[in-house]
Design a protein around this motif. Structure first.
Motif, PDB file in Angstrom:
ATOM      1  N   ALA A 156       0.836  -1.201   0.000  1.00 38.03           N
ATOM      2  CA  ALA A 156       0.000   0.000   0.000  1.00 38.03           C
ATOM      3  C   ALA A 156       0.865   1.243   0.000  1.00 38.03           C
ATOM      4  N   LYS A 172       0.278   5.407   0.673  1.00 38.53           N
ATOM      5  CA  LYS A 172      -0.721   6.328   1.215  1.00 38.53           C
ATOM      6  C   LYS A 172      -0.299   7.764   0.993  1.00 38.53           C
ATOM      7  N   ASP A 183      -5.346   5.498   0.147  1.00 34.59           N
ATOM      8  CA  ASP A 183      -4.312   4.471  -0.025  1.00 34.59           C
ATOM      9  C   ASP A 183      -4.437   3.889  -1.421  1.00 34.59           C
ATOM     10  N   ASP A 223     -10.013   6.723   3.443  1.00 32.20           N
ATOM     11  CA  ASP A 223     -10.124   6.558   4.894  1.00 32.20           C
ATOM     12  C   ASP A 223     -11.581   6.663   5.357  1.00 32.20           C
TER      13      ASP A 223
END
Length: 173
Positions: free
Chosen positions: A40, A42, A47, A70
């Motif tokens: 991942a 971010k 992400d 998120d």
């Protein structure tokens, strides 16, 4: 004669140590890169989750680009319902020798309204968002490089736009 044998043993020992060092570096690199595991990246409240994908070689195919917004946040869809909102865009890096991405499909957005303006419905992405890139690749490993441009908002405000650089590996077989 003894010094030649000692010299050969020292060379063998040095070669063995170099071999162990290289194995250790390779293992460390593989662990750092999470080979075979999703990784991942971010930026802000979004992400990008890269996973190894396989597609058919020399045929029209698709590569999925997985994003996660998120909890408690949303980003504007690629076609927000207001001209003042910043749409989510994806810019694909077209490098010489890379397969040409002919199109990118965005999912439909979800209706959303702020509490302070409940009558205005926006078109947003929340949670997991998957974009689909269309391409045709020669056999072998490839990486789709792109940049996601988005604006994240919560229930009360929108934040400055961000750019998230992504790399999605895939193999054409």
């Amino acid at each position: 004669m003894r010094s030649i044998t000692t010299g050969l043993n020292a060379l063998r020992l040095a070669a063995a140590l170099i071999g162990l060092l290289l194995v250790g570096l390779k293992t460390s690199y593989a662990q750092r890169m999470n080979v075979g595991q999703p990784t991942a990246v971010k930026k802000g409240h979004v992400d990008f989750i890269a996973d190894g994908q396989s597609i058919a070689a020399n045929q029209p195919a698709t590569v999925k680009l997985h994003f996660r917004v998120d909890p408690g946040f949303h980003i504007n869809s690629h076609s927000p319902k207001s001209d003042v909102l910043i749409p989510t865009r994806l810019t694909v890096a077209m490098l010489p020798g890379d397969p040409e991405v002919t199109n990118v499909d965005f999912p439909a957005g979800e209706p959303f309204s702020f509490a302070f303006e409940p009558k205005q419905k926006l078109d947003v992405y929340q949670g997991d968002v998957v974009l689909t890139a269309h391409l045709k690749a020669k056999p072998g490993p490839h990486t789709l490089k792109a940049e996601l441009y988005y604006q994240a908002c919560d229930h009360a405000a929108c934040y400055p736009p961000k750019k998230l650089s992504i790399e999605q590996p895939y193999t054409a077989k």
